[in-house]
Design a protein around this motif. Structure first.
Motif, mmCIF file in Angstrom:
data_model
loop_
_atom_site.group_PDB
_atom_site.id
_atom_site.type_symbol
_atom_site.label_atom_id
_atom_site.label_comp_id
_atom_site.label_asym_id
_atom_site.label_seq_id
_atom_site.Cartn_x
_atom_site.Cartn_y
_atom_site.Cartn_z
ATOM 1 N N VAL A 78 -4.802 14.712 9.734
ATOM 2 C CA VAL A 78 -3.346 14.612 9.708
ATOM 3 C C VAL A 78 -2.982 13.169 9.396
ATOM 4 N N PRO A 79 -1.697 12.899 9.033
ATOM 5 C CA PRO A 79 -1.321 11.497 8.787
ATOM 6 C C PRO A 79 -1.709 10.606 9.952
ATOM 7 N N VAL A 80 -2.515 9.573 9.697
ATOM 8 C CA VAL A 80 -3.122 8.787 10.770
ATOM 9 C C VAL A 80 -2.515 7.396 10.907
ATOM 10 N N THR A 81 -2.447 6.643 9.802
ATOM 11 C CA THR A 81 -2.071 5.232 9.878
ATOM 12 C C THR A 81 -0.611 5.060 10.279
ATOM 13 N N THR A 82 -0.405 4.307 11.362
ATOM 14 C CA THR A 82 0.939 4.112 11.907
ATOM 15 C C THR A 82 1.555 2.797 11.454
ATOM 16 N N THR A 83 0.741 1.754 11.322
ATOM 17 C CA THR A 83 1.261 0.415 11.048
ATOM 18 C C THR A 83 0.554 -0.212 9.841
ATOM 19 N N ILE A 84 1.179 -1.256 9.310
ATOM 20 C CA ILE A 84 0.550 -2.047 8.247
ATOM 21 C C ILE A 84 -0.686 -2.723 8.833
ATOM 22 N N THR A 85 -1.828 -2.555 8.158
ATOM 23 C CA THR A 85 -3.083 -3.164 8.613
ATOM 24 C C THR A 85 -3.658 -4.020 7.482
ATOM 25 N N ARG A 86 -3.876 -5.318 7.770
ATOM 26 C CA ARG A 86 -4.385 -6.245 6.757
ATOM 27 C C ARG A 86 -5.808 -6.665 7.107
ATOM 28 N N LEU A 87 -6.671 -6.716 6.099
ATOM 29 C CA LEU A 87 -8.076 -7.057 6.299
ATOM 30 C C LEU A 87 -8.443 -8.237 5.425
ATOM 31 N N GLN A 88 -9.056 -9.273 6.031
ATOM 32 C CA GLN A 88 -9.447 -10.460 5.277
ATOM 33 C C GLN A 88 -10.699 -11.093 5.889
ATOM 34 N N LYS A 125 4.892 3.481 19.679
ATOM 35 C CA LYS A 125 5.503 3.147 20.970
ATOM 36 C C LYS A 125 5.060 1.779 21.479
ATOM 37 N N ARG A 126 3.955 1.260 20.928
ATOM 38 C CA ARG A 126 3.491 -0.079 21.330
ATOM 39 C C ARG A 126 4.218 -1.191 20.546
ATOM 40 N N ASN A 127 5.124 -0.801 19.661
ATOM 41 C CA ASN A 127 5.922 -1.774 18.894
ATOM 42 C C ASN A 127 5.053 -2.759 18.115
ATOM 43 N N VAL A 128 4.085 -2.221 17.404
ATOM 44 C CA VAL A 128 3.179 -3.052 16.606
ATOM 45 C C VAL A 128 3.804 -3.310 15.238
ATOM 46 N N ALA A 129 3.890 -4.584 14.865
ATOM 47 C CA ALA A 129 4.433 -4.946 13.551
ATOM 48 C C ALA A 129 3.338 -4.902 12.492
ATOM 49 N N ILE A 130 2.243 -5.601 12.744
ATOM 50 C CA ILE A 130 1.126 -5.693 11.798
ATOM 51 C C ILE A 130 -0.163 -5.884 12.592
ATOM 52 N N VAL A 131 -1.244 -5.323 12.096
ATOM 53 C CA VAL A 131 -2.568 -5.581 12.667
ATOM 54 C C VAL A 131 -3.389 -6.330 11.618
ATOM 55 N N ASP A 132 -3.883 -7.514 11.986
ATOM 56 C CA ASP A 132 -4.729 -8.321 11.092
ATOM 57 C C ASP A 132 -6.176 -8.214 11.560
ATOM 58 N N ILE A 133 -7.041 -7.819 10.641
ATOM 59 C CA ILE A 133 -8.469 -7.660 10.947
ATOM 60 C C ILE A 133 -9.266 -8.685 10.136
ATOM 61 N N GLU A 134 -10.157 -9.382 10.800
ATOM 62 C CA GLU A 134 -11.022 -10.362 10.133
ATOM 63 C C GLU A 134 -12.459 -9.862 10.147
ATOM 64 N N LEU A 135 -13.120 -9.926 8.983
ATOM 65 C CA LEU A 135 -14.472 -9.405 8.835
ATOM 66 C C LEU A 135 -15.352 -10.406 8.076
ATOM 67 N N PRO A 136 -16.517 -10.751 8.601
ATOM 68 C CA PRO A 136 -17.442 -11.634 7.861
ATOM 69 C C PRO A 136 -17.882 -11.028 6.538
ATOM 70 N N THR A 137 -17.892 -9.691 6.437
ATOM 71 C CA THR A 137 -18.353 -9.028 5.213
ATOM 72 C C THR A 137 -17.421 -9.277 4.034
ATOM 73 N N LEU A 138 -16.226 -9.793 4.277
ATOM 74 C CA LEU A 138 -15.288 -10.078 3.191
ATOM 75 C C LEU A 138 -15.382 -11.530 2.711
ATOM 76 N N GLN A 139 -16.491 -12.200 3.048
ATOM 77 C CA GLN A 139 -16.658 -13.609 2.671
ATOM 78 C C GLN A 139 -16.626 -13.804 1.158
ATOM 79 N N LYS A 140 -17.064 -12.782 0.435
ATOM 80 C CA LYS A 140 -17.092 -12.925 -1.029
ATOM 81 C C LYS A 140 -15.690 -12.849 -1.641
#
Length: 554
Positions: A78-88, A125-140
């Protein structure tokens, strides 16, 4: 995505400065969001956002997980993603949850589902604006930020709002279109809107494994022909599948898109910022020309000018009343339409429920009081489940009035803007800026299907006087006889609950339409009423913006 070494950051900064003064001075409310996005980009100089957009269930999160090589983002049926999620890129794995109140908290990567998924964070309901995720695998890809967005067209209206409000911030847009769905009008509308925000729009055909090689070529050709015919654009199309040829598809996207952006990051950033600023300046100039002509004629007859442009055909109160009438008329038809459709399910459902009761009731034990309670619980549980299944499989047929209301709202908005544009052109000799007023068609929230007992027999209070070995069959027949009524009552309740949900969605569309009208009329009203004696100032502003726009166009 070519180099733009001639673009000057100071020139863009100067132009944005003039646009900021102009938008605020003339209360151009409809341009405020675009202006803020361009200013934030200039101030923060962030990594280039490569956003994956599209209708819900187009495979956006699955695509990003596959590109990352690890299951980071939640996926589901079902539709899953609730908020903007950024990965860098980051030196260690972590997730930063940014809330609307300004609070930022760090959480383990394994816990982001608590904030980004509909199941764990219903209605945000948690009033999340954005979730920022940092990953070492994106070093390139140190200069790039991947963005997962909530699906457009989801049953959850706040999903739609989160994605659309974020559009002005986009750097590069990957529009995910599933192979099991054709390129829809909603996709075309999104592309039209994206052209104001980014020069980089790429079509991503997901679930490519569902098509043969010949079918893939046919679909790509269809996309290109449709885009050229409808929008006069030629956009690149990339295939992707998480099941077959994944490595090949992944390599193509990494080389052509991700690596190209990173290798030319500064030029790409300037090109994207230039595109946003130029689009903003063109809209601003259009409004300024209205203000200029208004100012030139102001001393002649301002009241007459105002009446000629803002006549009864574009009166806000009358337009709001028209939209309210459209809303009420369609809402009035919702319940009868749903009930008429559900009538066909009454006989087979009665037959099905009766057969189930006949199978199960012989195993029930106890006196009349226990038998009655068991029957009431059985009816509630059985019919609730049947109504839930019916709601799940047939709900698309309950949305007729919503679709009709959408068409009516859209026609009214189109007529309103045509009248307003014609008035401005006839009186002032200038054309109104082209805007894309899109009324969102969001599937209504599914009601919570749960029903209370409706069995009204109270003979069970005398259970101690009734020998069940003599009268059990009589009461079983009585229970069976009451089932058609219970099925009818529950179908009626289902219609009522969907009526509320559909009518709420119609109200949301009406509110969106009235908001468009209010913002546009407020802008025009301000331009007409506050420009007296400002002719020379407006001319200087127009000239300065045109000069600065020309500088960043070279």
């Amino acid at each position: 995505m070519t180099s733009q070494t001639s673009i000057s950051m100071p020139d863009i900064r100067n132009l944005l400065g003039f646009l900021d003064v102009t938008v605020k001075s003339f209360s151009m409310m409809s341009l405020e969001r675009q202006l803020a996005a361009a200013q934030d980009l200039l101030l923060e100089n962030p990594p280039i956002d490569v956003a994956v957009l599209g209708q819900f269930k187009a495979g956006k999160s699955s695509f990003l997980n596959s590109m990352l090589g690890q299951q980071v983002l939640p996926v589901g049926a079902v539709p899953v993603t609730t908020t903007i999620t950024r990965l860098q890129y980051g030196t260690r794995e972590r997730a930063l949850v940014r809330h609307f109140n300004g609070l930022t908290t760090e959480v383990p990567l394994s816990n982001i589902v608590e904030f980004t998924s509909e199941a764990k964070n219903p209605g945000n309901k948690r009033n999340v604006a954005i979730v920022d995720i940092e990953l070492p695998t994106l070093q390139k890809y140190p200069h790039l930020r991947l963005v997962d967005t909530p699906g457009l067209g989801s049953v959850y209206k706040y999903h739609q709002s989160a994605s659309e409000n974020w559009l002005p911030s986009i750097g590069t847009a990957l529009l995910a279109v599933s192979s099991d769905r054709p390129l829809s009008e909603h996709d075309l509308e999104l592309i039209r809107e994206l052209t104001s925000h980014t020069p980089n729009i790429i079509i991503l055909l997901t679930k490519a494994d569902l098509l043969s090689s010949e079918q893939q070529e046919e679909v790509i050709s269809f996309f290109q022909q449709t885009l050229q015919r409808e929008i006069h654009l030629t956009l690149p199309v990339y295939l992707y599948s998480t099941k077959i040829k994944t490595a090949d598809y992944k390599q193509s996207i990494e080389q052509d898109i991700f690596q190209t952006i990173c290798a030319n990051r500064d030029d790409e950033f300037l090109r994207i910022l230039r595109h946003k600023t130029r689009a903003l300046s063109q809209s601003c100039l259009s409004y300024l020309r209205i203000a200029l002509h208004s100012s030139l004629q102001a001393d002649l007859n301002r009241d007459s000018l105002h009446e000629q442009i803002l006549n009864e055909k574009v009166n806000e109160d009358l337009m709001n009343e028209e939209l309210s009438i459209i809303s009420r008329e369609h809402q009035r038809q919702t319940r009868p339409m749903i009930e008429t459709y559900l009538e066909q399910f009454l006989p087979p459902l009665i037959k099905k429920v009766k057969a189930k009761l006949e199978r199960e009731i012989p195993s029930w034990q106890g006196n009349l009081w226990k038998l009655s309670r068991r029957y009431e619980a059985w009816v509630s549980e059985t019919l609730s489940e049947e109504m839930r299944q019916l709601s799940k499989t047939e709900h698309i047929h309950f949305l007729g009035t919503q679709k009709k209301a959408h068409a009516s709202f859209s026609r009214s908005l189109e007529a309103f803007r045509k009248f307003l544009g014609d008035n401005i052109e006839n009186v002032l000799g200038v054309k109104l800026a082209v805007v894309d007023w899109k009324i969102d068609v969001v599937e209504p929230d599914h009601p919570d299907i749960a029903f209370t007992k409706s069995f009204d027999v109270h003979l069970d209070l005398l259970w101690f006087l009734i020998p069940m070995f003599l009268f059990r069959r009589i009461f079983e027949r009585h229970f069976m006889k009451g089932l058609p009524k219970e099925v009818g009552i529950n179908l009626s309740r289902l219609a009522y609950q969907w009526e509320k949900s559909v009518n709420n969605a119609i109200d949301a569309m009406r509110i969106q339409a009235t908001s468009y009208i209010h913002e546009e009329l407020t802008t025009i009203e301000t331009l007409l009423s506050r420009t007296q004696g400002q002719t020379d100032d407006i001319k200087r502003l127009i000239a300065q913006i045109e000069i600065l726009s020309e500088k960043i166009s070279n």
